[in-house]
Design an enzyme around this catalytic site. Sequence first.
Site, PDB file in Angstrom:
ATOM      1  N   LYS A 247       0.846  -1.197   0.000  1.00 38.06           N
ATOM      2  CA  LYS A 247       0.000   0.000   0.000  1.00 38.06           C
ATOM      3  C   LYS A 247       0.877   1.240   0.000  1.00 38.06           C
ATOM      4  O   LYS A 247       1.731   1.421   0.862  1.00 38.06           O
ATOM      5  CB  LYS A 247      -0.888  -0.016   1.242  1.00 38.06           C
ATOM      6  CG  LYS A 247      -1.708   1.251   1.460  1.00 38.06           C
ATOM      7  CD  LYS A 247      -2.439   1.205   2.801  1.00 38.06           C
ATOM      8  CE  LYS A 247      -3.099   2.533   3.146  1.00 38.06           C
ATOM      9  NZ  LYS A 247      -3.725   2.521   4.477  1.00 38.06           N
ATOM     10  N   ASP A 252      -2.156  10.338   4.193  1.00 37.77           N
ATOM     11  CA  ASP A 252      -3.560   9.981   4.351  1.00 37.77           C
ATOM     12  C   ASP A 252      -4.235  10.904   5.350  1.00 37.77           C
ATOM     13  O   ASP A 252      -4.091  10.750   6.564  1.00 37.77           O
ATOM     14  CB  ASP A 252      -3.666   8.525   4.830  1.00 37.77           C
ATOM     15  CG  ASP A 252      -5.112   8.091   5.008  1.00 37.77           C
ATOM     16  OD1 ASP A 252      -6.007   8.762   4.438  1.00 37.77           O
ATOM     17  OD2 ASP A 252      -5.341   7.088   5.700  1.00 37.77           O
ATOM     18  N   LYS A 259      -9.622  12.695   9.087  1.00 34.21           N
ATOM     19  CA  LYS A 259      -9.053  12.242  10.349  1.00 34.21           C
ATOM     20  C   LYS A 259      -8.962  13.407  11.341  1.00 34.21           C
ATOM     21  O   LYS A 259      -8.919  14.576  10.946  1.00 34.21           O
ATOM     22  CB  LYS A 259      -7.640  11.691  10.117  1.00 34.21           C
ATOM     23  CG  LYS A 259      -7.553  10.402   9.337  1.00 34.21           C
ATOM     24  CD  LYS A 259      -6.103   9.973   9.169  1.00 34.21           C
ATOM     25  CE  LYS A 259      -5.985   8.693   8.371  1.00 34.21           C
ATOM     26  NZ  LYS A 259      -6.501   7.520   9.114  1.00 34.21           N
ATOM     27  N   GLU A 331      -9.369   3.807   2.524  1.00 28.73           N
ATOM     28  CA  GLU A 331      -8.935   3.964   1.127  1.00 28.73           C
ATOM     29  C   GLU A 331      -7.899   2.949   0.693  1.00 28.73           C
ATOM     30  O   GLU A 331      -7.783   2.618  -0.486  1.00 28.73           O
ATOM     31  CB  GLU A 331      -8.396   5.381   0.912  1.00 28.73           C
ATOM     32  CG  GLU A 331      -6.936   5.614   1.277  1.00 28.73           C
ATOM     33  CD  GLU A 331      -6.620   5.404   2.746  1.00 28.73           C
ATOM     34  OE1 GLU A 331      -5.471   5.057   3.054  1.00 28.73           O
ATOM     35  OE2 GLU A 331      -7.512   5.592   3.604  1.00 28.73           O
ATOM     36  N   ARG A 333      -7.654  -0.212   1.078  1.00 28.39           N
ATOM     37  CA  ARG A 333      -8.228  -1.420   0.478  1.00 28.39           C
ATOM     38  C   ARG A 333      -8.746  -1.163  -0.926  1.00 28.39           C
ATOM     39  O   ARG A 333      -8.808  -2.091  -1.745  1.00 28.39           O
ATOM     40  CB  ARG A 333      -9.313  -1.991   1.387  1.00 28.39           C
ATOM     41  CG  ARG A 333     -10.502  -1.093   1.600  1.00 28.39           C
ATOM     42  CD  ARG A 333     -11.296  -1.461   2.844  1.00 28.39           C
ATOM     43  NE  ARG A 333     -10.571  -1.094   4.068  1.00 28.39           N
ATOM     44  CZ  ARG A 333     -11.022  -1.328   5.299  1.00 28.39           C
ATOM     45  NH1 ARG A 333     -12.175  -1.941   5.472  1.00 28.39           N
ATOM     46  NH2 ARG A 333     -10.321  -0.946   6.341  1.00 28.39           N
TER      47      ARG A 333
END
Length: 481
Positions: A247, A252, A259, A331, A333
């Site tokens: 990944k 992120d 978040k 995200e 996955r």
Amino acid sequence: MEIRSGIPVDRELDALVVPWFDGADATGEWWEHPAAAWLEGRGGSGEMSGWVRLGAPETPDVFVVRLDAGARPVAESCRRAAGAGARAARERGLGSVGFRVPETADGAVWQASAEGLALGDWRYDGLRDTEGRAGAPEERVLLAGGEAGRDAEAAVRRGCVLAAAQNATRELVTLPGNVATPRYLAAEAERLAGEHGFRVEVRDRERLEEEGFGGLLTVARGSVEEPRFIEMEHEGSGGDPVVVVGKGVTFDAGGISLKPASGMEDMKYDMAGAAAVFGIMITAARLEIPQRVIGLVPATENLPAGDAVKPGDVIRGLSGKSIEVINTDAEGRLILSDALTYAQQLDPVAIVDMATLTGACVIALGHHAVAVLANDRGIADELSEAGEATGERTWPLPLWKAYRAQLDSDIADIKNIGGRGAGTITAGWFLREFVSDDVPWAHLDIAGTAWAKEARGWQPKGATGVGVRLVHEWLRVRERG
């Protein structure tokens, strides 16, 4: 890294690091008496370490690490002791350090000792003024009572290559998101391919659109940084490949499902799985492993913007399956679904993916074990054995069919989260949807092990580079078996 026979009795080295196993036979070496006296003065039991003797002009400073021989394999104990000693030597600004390898050392112990001596004091200083900070010891020596032999030399070389690759992985993870962008990772892959002799191919946004990488493109929509899909190949002896997938979310923020601000700076390490794939490709090339290995890295940022994917949207990735996006912070996955779909087109003999995928993994296993979810018991057991050998231990979680129902969607083939319960398992189930049952596959959730909040053993504070030695050992044993 040098191997020497004989233990120094004068100050040819600044520091001598010695592993102390309670109950081991005495060797009569000069450092034993002060080490025993120091340990006796502290009492208790269990692992402890410290400087025993400092400042003697005629002998090296002595750093002793007391180890519980029954707590872990001897190789891992030596890896931990060598790492702690190297870090202590650096903190004192010493220029050379030696590690006393036990008399009974086999190849695994020699390799582990070399790894620890190279891993324990790693630190990234590339973005700051290092004036006044202690530099790394320039000389590192493994010390044996007698002649080490050619097997030991080969094991030490392997350990040095693996440690160097893990340190390179640590550097990639440590770099901030404004440096290590998807385009930076692609350029780094091309640089490493030229340096180490493996093949690389990079897909840009235009090509991803042409080929239908909808999961990766969906996550990338909120960022001005263009995504990249990086494919690296070590040819080995040819044949069907082992595929490793990482990944590569270089930062992120969670997308629209934003978040919390506190701690968000750590989200630069959401590409730790991708960085580990880089390290694995380096070791495959430098150690000339016979398997054909293909590394895949979907790379993007996950940011909020006016055109970012929204909760409730339904998308289609490379597999063609419709996915209801319940939470845009799930995200990883989505981009891995494209990578796993592509991996199957390569006729793999096995697939292993690595990802900082779920906070639930940290709740379940803390920071000491990698979660393994697999469609094949054999591959899970093999990774467990590799983890015990490398000190990057794994723990299996179930993929029972009952958990799959949590991902049922009212309007799509699958939704991207399954609720609060069993978050790591349902994330694994989501990935399993994109892997055929006849391909052995394992998912490694490294969310709790990719970053260390404090130093311990061979691991300094910061990026761990987890997965590099683990997967290499798995490949090495598969080849022998």
